[in-house]
Scaffold this motif. Structure first.
Motif, PDB file in Angstrom:
ATOM      1  N   ARG A  89      49.081  30.384  30.702  1.00 56.76           N
ATOM      2  CA  ARG A  89      48.159  30.591  31.710  1.00 56.76           C
ATOM      3  C   ARG A  89      47.655  32.090  31.892  1.00 56.76           C
ATOM      4  O   ARG A  89      46.677  32.380  32.498  1.00 56.76           O
ATOM      5  N   LEU A  90      48.528  32.850  31.778  1.00 56.07           N
ATOM      6  CA  LEU A  90      48.263  34.272  31.715  1.00 56.07           C
ATOM      7  C   LEU A  90      47.098  34.655  30.853  1.00 56.07           C
ATOM      8  O   LEU A  90      46.151  35.384  31.243  1.00 56.07           O
ATOM      9  N   LEU A  91      47.102  34.031  29.516  1.00 54.13           N
ATOM     10  CA  LEU A  91      46.014  34.409  28.367  1.00 54.13           C
ATOM     11  C   LEU A  91      44.759  33.662  29.042  1.00 54.13           C
ATOM     12  O   LEU A  91      43.715  34.305  29.041  1.00 54.13           O
ATOM     13  N   LEU A  92      44.797  32.403  29.934  1.00 50.68           N
ATOM     14  CA  LEU A  92      43.587  31.999  30.410  1.00 50.68           C
ATOM     15  C   LEU A  92      42.927  32.760  31.553  1.00 50.68           C
ATOM     16  O   LEU A  92      41.823  32.989  31.853  1.00 50.68           O
ATOM     17  N   ASN A  93      43.835  33.728  32.098  1.00 46.24           N
ATOM     18  CA  ASN A  93      43.448  34.573  33.516  1.00 46.24           C
ATOM     19  C   ASN A  93      42.978  35.987  32.977  1.00 46.24           C
ATOM     20  O   ASN A  93      42.523  36.541  33.696  1.00 46.24           O
ATOM     21  N   LEU A  94      43.029  36.145  31.384  1.00 49.14           N
ATOM     22  CA  LEU A  94      42.256  37.096  30.920  1.00 49.14           C
ATOM     23  C   LEU A  94      40.797  37.049  30.449  1.00 49.14           C
ATOM     24  O   LEU A  94      40.285  37.976  30.268  1.00 49.14           O
ATOM     25  N   ARG A  95      40.580  35.888  30.745  1.00 53.03           N
ATOM     26  CA  ARG A  95      39.023  35.385  30.636  1.00 53.03           C
ATOM     27  C   ARG A  95      38.145  36.484  31.479  1.00 53.03           C
ATOM     28  O   ARG A  95      38.752  36.575  32.701  1.00 53.03           O
ATOM     29  N   PRO A  96      37.035  36.930  31.201  1.00 50.86           N
ATOM     30  CA  PRO A  96      36.249  37.879  32.201  1.00 50.86           C
ATOM     31  C   PRO A  96      36.375  37.496  33.737  1.00 50.86           C
ATOM     32  O   PRO A  96      36.458  38.377  34.357  1.00 50.86           O
ATOM     33  N   ALA A  97      35.748  36.433  33.752  1.00 50.33           N
ATOM     34  CA  ALA A  97      35.624  36.107  35.366  1.00 50.33           C
ATOM     35  C   ALA A  97      36.911  36.064  35.942  1.00 50.33           C
ATOM     36  O   ALA A  97      37.212  36.594  37.175  1.00 50.33           O
ATOM     37  N   ASN A  98      37.961  35.560  35.537  1.00 48.33           N
ATOM     38  CA  ASN A  98      39.372  35.445  36.143  1.00 48.33           C
ATOM     39  C   ASN A  98      39.898  36.822  35.995  1.00 48.33           C
ATOM     40  O   ASN A  98      40.392  37.181  37.112  1.00 48.33           O
ATOM     41  N   TYR A  99      39.887  37.761  35.184  1.00 53.63           N
ATOM     42  CA  TYR A  99      40.179  38.961  35.186  1.00 53.63           C
ATOM     43  C   TYR A  99      39.612  39.806  36.308  1.00 53.63           C
ATOM     44  O   TYR A  99      40.362  40.594  37.068  1.00 53.63           O
ATOM     45  N   ARG A 100      38.361  39.749  36.447  1.00 52.33           N
ATOM     46  CA  ARG A 100      37.798  40.353  37.558  1.00 52.33           C
ATOM     47  C   ARG A 100      38.187  39.933  38.896  1.00 52.33           C
ATOM     48  O   ARG A 100      38.248  40.806  39.702  1.00 52.33           O
ATOM     49  N   ARG A 101      38.462  38.687  38.948  1.00 51.00           N
ATOM     50  CA  ARG A 101      38.920  38.409  40.406  1.00 51.00           C
ATOM     51  C   ARG A 101      40.320  38.693  40.600  1.00 51.00           C
ATOM     52  O   ARG A 101      40.448  39.084  41.655  1.00 51.00           O
ATOM     53  N   THR A 102      41.052  38.907  39.558  1.00 54.05           N
ATOM     54  CA  THR A 102      42.377  39.553  39.637  1.00 54.05           C
ATOM     55  C   THR A 102      42.169  41.035  40.233  1.00 54.05           C
ATOM     56  O   THR A 102      42.890  41.371  40.975  1.00 54.05           O
ATOM     57  N   VAL A 103      41.612  41.610  39.501  1.00 54.46           N
ATOM     58  CA  VAL A 103      41.557  43.125  39.659  1.00 54.46           C
ATOM     59  C   VAL A 103      40.738  43.386  41.216  1.00 54.46           C
ATOM     60  O   VAL A 103      41.419  44.048  41.784  1.00 54.46           O
ATOM     61  N   ALA A 104      40.016  42.476  41.693  1.00 57.59           N
ATOM     62  CA  ALA A 104      39.401  42.723  42.870  1.00 57.59           C
ATOM     63  C   ALA A 104      40.554  42.219  44.053  1.00 57.59           C
ATOM     64  O   ALA A 104      40.570  42.841  44.965  1.00 57.59           O
ATOM     65  N   GLY A 105      41.250  41.433  43.546  1.00 60.54           N
ATOM     66  CA  GLY A 105      42.377  40.907  44.646  1.00 60.54           C
ATOM     67  C   GLY A 105      43.447  41.923  44.778  1.00 60.54           C
ATOM     68  O   GLY A 105      44.050  42.275  45.729  1.00 60.54           O
TER      69      GLY A 105
END
Length: 419
Positions: free
Chosen positions: A96-112
């Protein structure tokens, strides 16, 4: 046990998140009990690094974690450690962590993360001022230093990334570093100074002061273990090791231990794991540093506190059940050797290990579900202390069902239903 007619909200978890939320809710007129098998603040809140880490807007993992996986499994003293015996249980979380490293997910994480961190310092200043204890927080910045000339390129790139996220950051030359922290070694080439950060003089004492303020507002603290829970037509029924408790609402804020009760009440299985963190407290070194200092290459932090200098850091994935490997705590002292003109004293040093509650997208869950009967505030990973005060404001907002106000982050990013 309190009578059900005298309880509006039961907060499960007496760490910094749960206690801050309990105080907020009591001040809003709610009748609150806090339930925890330990005394308040004796979990992860006791031994965190004490750093108000508003600059840490990026998740701990990036795509380079794939290259580091062999070292994580083979090096028991490495800064990022995965116990090979725990690998079968950890593997789904890591996927799951690796899936969240995809660009769109990563940007959402950083914004959050950034949205919470941007409001964290102000929220803490207001909270400590409200209990007349502003001196517990030093908001005088923190420093990331590097020693190798070849690290300069990576440090410059990090500075650019942080500036793109509106993180206040300044490059300091070796001369500036030596002027501010003269006991650091001449090997330090320079660093990044973060003026919008700070550190707590004693994180456990902060919890105790919030508990005292909560007590004054009528909050009751029960040293009990919640065994199970279920929804009722009128609220929530909790079964503890000392009997049943019925409440109109429950707030789950027990950190790395939150998944079981969340599943029982909501039917949702959350991918919660723990990043086990270690510290080594050096009681004879309270004056070595003026503020928290992190090493870029050595990957650990040193925070000056009333009780000495706290060396903290490292991440270990080994679950909740395996005993602590305190050699990882003592490794922090070995990492400090060479960073100072004179090595740090370990006389009277004490090691510690605690459980950081982590979700694979590095965002916490801050939510109101089950028709308002269940509130959630957990999964803050390394940033529980940093984000506690702003989380308490958000929970207070959810209880009163207010429309999110402009000074607080948008609640959507922290919803339970993202899993």
């Amino acid at each position: 046990m309190p009578d059900s007619n005298t309880v509006d909200i039961a907060v499960v978890g007496a760490g910094i998140i749960g206690v801050a939320c309990a105080l907020q809710l009591a001040r809003q007129g709610q009748r609150v009990v806090v339930i925890d098998p330990q005394a308040p603040g004796m979990g992860a809140s006791y031994g965190n690094a004490g750093h108000l880490a508003t600059e840490q807007v990026f998740p701990i993992a990036d795509v380079s974690i794939l290259k580091r996986l062999p070292a994580m499994l083979l090096d028991p003293m490495g800064p990022l450690r995965l116990d090979w015996k725990y690998l079968p249980r950890a593997l789904p979380w890591f996927m799951r962590l690796l899936l969240n490293l995809r660009p769109a997910n990563y940007r959402r994480t950083v914004a959050g993360i950034r949205a919470l961190n941007e409001h964290s310092l102000g929220a803490w200043q207001r909270l400590l001022q409200s209990i007349e204890r502003p001196h517990l927080l030093r908001d005088d910045g923190s420093l990331l230093v590097f020693e190798r000339p070849e690290s300069r390129e990576a440090v410059d790139a990090l500075q650019q990334r942080m500036q793109q996220q509106n993180v206040p950051v300044q490059f300091w030359s070796s001369t500036a570093v030596q002027k501010a922290a003269p006991q650091l070694s001449d090997a330090v080439q320079g660093g990044l100074f973060f003026p919008g950060t700070g550190h707590f003089l004693d994180p456990y004492h902060v919890v105790c002061e919030l508990v005292a303020a909560a007590n004054a507002e009528g909050v009751q603290f029960l040293k009990q273990r919640v065994l199970e829970g279920r929804l009722t037509p009128d609220g929530v029924s909790l079964i503890t090791d000392q009997g049943p408790l019925t409440t109109r609402q429950v707030l789950i804020a027990c950190g790395a231990h939150s998944a079981k009760l969340t599943a029982a009440l909501t039917g949702k299985t959350v991918p919660l794991d723990t990043e086990r963190g270690y510290h080594l407290m050096l009681p004879h070194e309270p004056q070595r540093l003026p503020f928290a200092v992190t090493s870029f290459e050595r990957k650990f932090i040193m925070t000056p506190m009333d009780g000495g200098l706290r060396l903290a850091g490292t991440v270990e994935f080994a679950g909740l059940a395996r005993p602590a490997n305190m050699q990882r705590a003592w490794q922090l002292h070995r990492l400090s050797q060479g960073l100072f003109r004179q090595d740090l004293s370990t006389q009277g040093a004490t090691p510690w290990m605690g459980f950081r509650p982590s979700l694979p997208d590095s965002l916490p869950i801050i939510d109101r579900v089950c028709d308002g009967k269940v509130l959630l505030a957990f999964g803050h990973q390394h940033l529980g202390l940093t984000q506690a005060a702003v989380t308490a404001q958000m929970i207070g907002q959810l209880v009163t069902e207010q429309t999110p106000i402009s000074e607080l982050p948008d609640q959507i990013a922290y919803k339970l239903d993202r899993f």
